[in-house]
Design an enzyme around this catalytic site. Structure first.
Site, PDB file in Angstrom:
ATOM      1  N   PHE A  34      -6.973  -7.434  -2.802  1.00 24.62           N
ATOM      2  CA  PHE A  34      -8.346  -7.145  -3.229  1.00 24.62           C
ATOM      3  C   PHE A  34      -8.701  -5.727  -2.819  1.00 24.62           C
ATOM      4  O   PHE A  34      -8.599  -5.373  -1.649  1.00 24.62           O
ATOM      5  CB  PHE A  34      -9.343  -8.127  -2.614  1.00 24.62           C
ATOM      6  CG  PHE A  34     -10.737  -7.922  -3.152  1.00 24.62           C
ATOM      7  CD1 PHE A  34     -11.085  -8.398  -4.409  1.00 24.62           C
ATOM      8  CD2 PHE A  34     -11.688  -7.231  -2.418  1.00 24.62           C
ATOM      9  CE1 PHE A  34     -12.367  -8.179  -4.922  1.00 24.62           C
ATOM     10  CE2 PHE A  34     -12.970  -7.015  -2.925  1.00 24.62           C
ATOM     11  CZ  PHE A  34     -13.301  -7.494  -4.180  1.00 24.62           C
ATOM     12  N   LYS A  84     -16.794  -1.917   5.179  1.00 22.62           N
ATOM     13  CA  LYS A  84     -17.320  -3.104   5.874  1.00 22.62           C
ATOM     14  C   LYS A  84     -17.852  -2.819   7.295  1.00 22.62           C
ATOM     15  O   LYS A  84     -18.997  -2.421   7.417  1.00 22.62           O
ATOM     16  CB  LYS A  84     -16.276  -4.218   5.842  1.00 22.62           C
ATOM     17  CG  LYS A  84     -16.059  -4.719   4.393  1.00 22.62           C
ATOM     18  CD  LYS A  84     -15.534  -6.118   4.299  1.00 22.62           C
ATOM     19  CE  LYS A  84     -15.724  -6.688   2.914  1.00 22.62           C
ATOM     20  NZ  LYS A  84     -14.608  -6.453   1.988  1.00 22.62           N
ATOM     21  N   ASP A  90      -5.404  -0.014   2.632  1.00 25.49           N
ATOM     22  CA  ASP A  90      -6.786  -0.457   2.448  1.00 25.49           C
ATOM     23  C   ASP A  90      -7.182  -1.250   3.692  1.00 25.49           C
ATOM     24  O   ASP A  90      -6.831  -2.416   3.831  1.00 25.49           O
ATOM     25  CB  ASP A  90      -6.897  -1.306   1.176  1.00 25.49           C
ATOM     26  CG  ASP A  90      -8.318  -1.831   0.956  1.00 25.49           C
ATOM     27  OD1 ASP A  90      -9.143  -1.747   1.883  1.00 25.49           O
ATOM     28  OD2 ASP A  90      -8.585  -2.347  -0.153  1.00 25.49           O
TER      29      ASP A  90
END
Ligand SMILES: *Cc1c(COP(=O)(O)O)cnc(C)c1O
Length: 406
Positions: A141, A255, A226
């Site tokens: 993702f 995040k 990532d």
């Protein structure tokens, strides 16, 4: 006309918001540390952290103080001007990592979009216009823009939005032979989450990441990590690459970076960054003083031995409780992940029911997440205290009992 004071309820959602989410039936209105309260005053223990975002819990006093101070000083200038909080935050990230250059964006998607554009641009500038292939992984993702859903490895997020960007190939995660089979001199980048988050909380094996590094070096391709979900302390190190001793060429963070204030960053070397020039890429909000000030304070707190070593102590407590619950209810086949990115895979007889457990948990007063239909995910604050963990696990056990006993 609507005013700031109008009463709103969950029933209003479908009338005003695009139907892209299916939010819980209650509306959270207040948070403090690892506790959250809804409109009815019901209290929840928060093991979800706004999807691995509120790494210092809700309304951490130091973050609130920075937000207030910066909020009364300067909010936004655009990138026509630089600003002090952005320069300070960039320096902190560079001093603590492999990186020599940083750029700030507003979301994980945008940091990854920047990374993928930079990788393509670097290859076409330094090597050849035909060096465009991106190798990525099943179940990965990377965000929701057209480029990032295309590099992501879950067709359910990208189907229907074509034509998709070309020359992106997906192979199984943790399978070095599969990468070797498609790697060549036309490859510009290999993109990987060191710990897959949304895809089921699966850590890369050390040999896999080491092998990717070697393949990238052999073929002059960039290795992109990532770390939007697994970075900024969540693994127990500042960034997960530090666990593995494998250094990427480009790393993305978001995040936890802002502790709940929207901000992301892309980190790289001077050499790679130097192919870009004024105008190559940009963002109106990216690197604004408000976000960078809050992230700077979050960074100073997270990047300390106390917080980082605390992550592994708290993990042990989580795992102990999850093992107990797993045994009592014959629930989990695997408890995995790293630090406070914890996945618990449901046994075959509960497969597909992660959402049922999530809803039951909220009913019982604890917020948890799933990662796909078969894995429960726990991504609490990095500074959650033992009492909150005990109480949340008690509530989670009650929720599990309800689902299991029908
Ligand atoms: C959440 C996530 C993203 C996307 O971040 P947004 O802020 O939602 O755009 C990208 N990569 C990973 C690994 C993520 O977990």
């Amino acid at each position: 006309m609507a005013t700031q004071q109008d009463a709103v309820t969950r029933a209003n959602f479908d009338d005003v918001i695009l139907p892209i989410y299916a939010p819980a039936e209650f509306i959270p209105v207040k948070g403090k540390g690892s506790r959250v309260w809804d409109q009815q005053g019901k209290e929840y223990v928060d093991f979800a952290g706004g999807i691995a975002v509120t790494a210092l819990g809700h309304c951490h006093p130091a973050l609130v103080e920075t937000l207030k101070t910066q909020g009364e000083t300067l909010w936004h200038t655009s990138n026509v001007f630089t600003n002090e909080p952005a320069l300070r935050l960039a320096r902190k990230l560079i001093d603590a990592t492999f990186a020599e250059r940083v750029v700030f964006m507003n979301s994980g998607t945008e940091a990854n979009e920047t990374a993928f554009k930079l990788a393509r641009f670097y290859a076409s500038t330094r090597h050849s216009p035909y060096k465009t292939k991106i190798i990525a992984f099943h179940n990965a993702f990377h965000g929701r823009s057209l480029f990032t859903v295309s590099v992501g490895g879950q067709p359910k997020y990208s189907d229907g939005f074509g034509p998709k960007p070309a020359d992106i190939i997906h192979v199984p995660f943790n399978d070095l032979h599969a990468v070797k089979a498609v790697m060549d001199d036309h490859t510009c980048a290999v993109v990987v989450e060191p710990i897959q988050g949304e895809g089921g909380v699966t850590a890369a094996t050390p040999d896999f990441l080491k092998g990717l590094r070697e393949l990238c070096d052999q073929h002059n391709a960039l290795l992109v990590f990532d770390e939007v979900q697994c970075g900024m302390g969540r693994s127990g190190e500042l960034f997960a690459y530090m666990h593995y001793g494998v250094t990427p060429d480009i790393l993305t963070s978001a995040k936890a970076l802002g502790g709940g204030f929207p901000i992301s960053a892309m980190l790289t070397t001077h050499e790679i960054a130097s192919v870009f020039h004024a105008g190559s890429h940009g963002s109106t909000y990216g690197g604004n003083p408000l976000a960078c000030a809050v992230a700077g304070t979050a960074f100073d707190i997270i990047n300390t031995p106390e917080v980082l070593s605390g992550v592994n102590e708290k993990r042990q407590l989580f795992v102990k409780h999850l093992q107990q619950i797993g045994e009592k209810f014959d629930l989990f086949s695997d408890i995995r992940g790293m630090g406070l990115l914890i996945g618990a895979e449901l046994k075959p007889h509960y497969k597909g029911r992660a959402r049922d457990f999530l809803y039951a948990a909220a009913d019982a007063g604890v917020m948890v997440l799933n990662a796909g239909p078969d894995v429960m995910r726990f991504v609490p604050s990095l500074v959650i205290d033992a009492q909150d963990i005990e109480e949340g696990m008690k509530r989670f056990a009650n929720a599990v009992a309800k689902v299991v006993n029908g």
